[in-house]
Design an enzyme around this catalytic site. Structure first.
Site, PDB file in Angstrom:
ATOM      1  N   LYS A 249     -60.779  47.760 -35.748  1.00  0.00           N
ATOM      2  CA  LYS A 249     -62.154  47.323 -36.020  1.00  0.00           C
ATOM      3  C   LYS A 249     -62.129  45.927 -36.641  1.00  0.00           C
ATOM      4  CE  LYS A 249     -62.793  51.006 -38.495  1.00  0.00           C
ATOM      5  NZ  LYS A 249     -63.319  52.135 -39.275  1.00  0.00           N
TER       6      LYS A 249
ATOM      7  N   THR B 232     -74.805  48.595 -44.952  1.00  0.00           N
ATOM      8  CA  THR B 232     -73.855  49.087 -43.948  1.00  0.00           C
ATOM      9  C   THR B 232     -72.946  50.191 -44.489  1.00  0.00           C
ATOM     10  OG1 THR B 232     -72.319  47.314 -44.580  1.00  0.00           O
ATOM     11  CG2 THR B 232     -73.813  46.876 -42.728  1.00  0.00           C
TER      12      THR B 232
ATOM     13  N   GLY C 188     -71.135  53.468 -44.920  1.00  0.00           N
ATOM     14  CA  GLY C 188     -70.869  54.579 -44.012  1.00  0.00           C
ATOM     15  C   GLY C 188     -70.560  54.169 -42.590  1.00  0.00           C
ATOM     16  N   THR C 189     -70.401  52.869 -42.334  1.00  0.00           N
ATOM     17  CA  THR C 189     -70.169  52.405 -40.967  1.00  0.00           C
ATOM     18  C   THR C 189     -68.919  53.026 -40.351  1.00  0.00           C
ATOM     19  OG1 THR C 189     -71.194  50.291 -41.525  1.00  0.00           O
ATOM     20  CG2 THR C 189     -69.895  50.365 -39.525  1.00  0.00           C
ATOM     21  N   GLY C 190     -67.802  53.013 -41.082  1.00  0.00           N
ATOM     22  CA  GLY C 190     -66.557  53.526 -40.530  1.00  0.00           C
ATOM     23  C   GLY C 190     -66.597  55.018 -40.259  1.00  0.00           C
ATOM     24  N   CYS C 191     -67.153  55.770 -41.188  1.00  0.00           N
ATOM     25  CA  CYS C 191     -67.296  57.218 -40.993  1.00  0.00           C
ATOM     26  C   CYS C 191     -68.173  57.509 -39.777  1.00  0.00           C
ATOM     27  CB  CYS C 191     -67.920  57.857 -42.229  1.00  0.00           C
ATOM     28  SG  CYS C 191     -67.046  57.575 -43.774  1.00  0.00           S
TER      29      CYS C 191
END
Length: 267
Positions: A173, A204, A206-209
């Site tokens: 990412k 933003t 919580g983007t990765g989860c």
């Protein structure tokens, strides 16, 4: 019956990341989300004020309870704070006949550590080899491999370093790089570059989860890895655009930015 997806991750009391974000994402994408709680955090828009790991036996009991009765069509892992938890979860998912998305969570959005340094070797040697797709961000790549990425052309080197630990696919990412949000998905021979415009929205959390859970949901619906990742990228981009203020710090992405859909990936 909707496809069934299991998240193995920590709880975020603020509701923006962790298991809460995972379950919202799974519902938004037309799947039935289930959970194995690995840790409880006291967390809000300003950061993580405390974290308490659950015993390995509690994690193992939750996993067996769900998988042995209900079954799963995809698994996503998130916060696994200790070597003992990493090794137990790696053993569980290795024995499960379903694709696995590993989000090797190292730090929170606010920079709070969520993975003990002593657990890094277990992530490398036990968890990553069990992954269908690993989804590290650039900080996690550096933490796991020592490779530091400062430009788009270095994403290939980062991907090769992570693939060396055994996941079938890796999604590097590149959202922390300047310019468009570009990610690289590869299995070492096939490459897919995913781009999206960068949106001026600081909310933003919580983007990765959310991205990892969206990939798992799309895999559970029968998509290939490239199809699942492309559809997940489209979903999380919309969630970022719609992210909203909450509390006094960084608000969450909006998991409900579009109606629930049970369609095929990419439709």
């Amino acid at each position: 019956m909707p496809p069934r997806v299991l998240t193995v991750a920590g709880s975020d009391s603020g509701g923006g990341a962790g298991v809460q974000a995972d379950l919202k994402t799974m519902l938004a994408l037309g799947t039935h989300g289930m959970s194995v709680i690995t840790a409880v955090t006291a967390q809000n828009s300003l950061g993580v004020q405390g974290a308490w790991e659950l015993p390995v036996e509690a994690v193992r009991a939750q996993y067996r309870s769900v998988v042995d009765d209900i079954g799963v069509q995809a698994v996503k892992t998130g916060m696994l704070s200790s070597a003992a938890l990493v090794e137990a979860v790696a053993e569980l998912i290795a024995g499960t006949d379903a694709p696995v998305v590993v989000d090797p969570v190292g730090v929170s959005k606010h920079g709070d550590p969520l993975l003990a340094a002593s657990a890094l070797d277990s992530v490398r040697t036990a968890l990553l080899p069990a992954a269908t797709v690993a989804t590290p961000n650039l900080d996690e790549v550096a933490q796991l491999t020592g490779v530091r990425v400062g430009s788009e052309r270095e994403l290939r080197r980062a991907a090769a370093a992570v693939l060396a630990y055994g996941p079938r696919w890796v999604l590097i990412k590149g959202g922390h790089l300047p310019g468009d949000a570009v990610d690289l998905l590869t299995d070492g021979s096939e490459e897919h570059w995913l781009r999206a415009p960068r949106h001026d929205n600081r909310h933003t959390h919580g983007t990765g989860c959310t991205l990892a859970s969206a990939i798992a949901a799309q895999l559970a619906k029968g998509g290939t890895v490239p199809e699942a990742v492309a559809a997940a990228k489209e979903y999380v981009t919309g969630a970022i655009v719609s992210g909203f203020a909450l509390g006094g710090g960084i608000g969450p992405v909006d998991h409900g930015w579009r109606p629930t859909r049970r369609d095929t990936p990419g439709a």
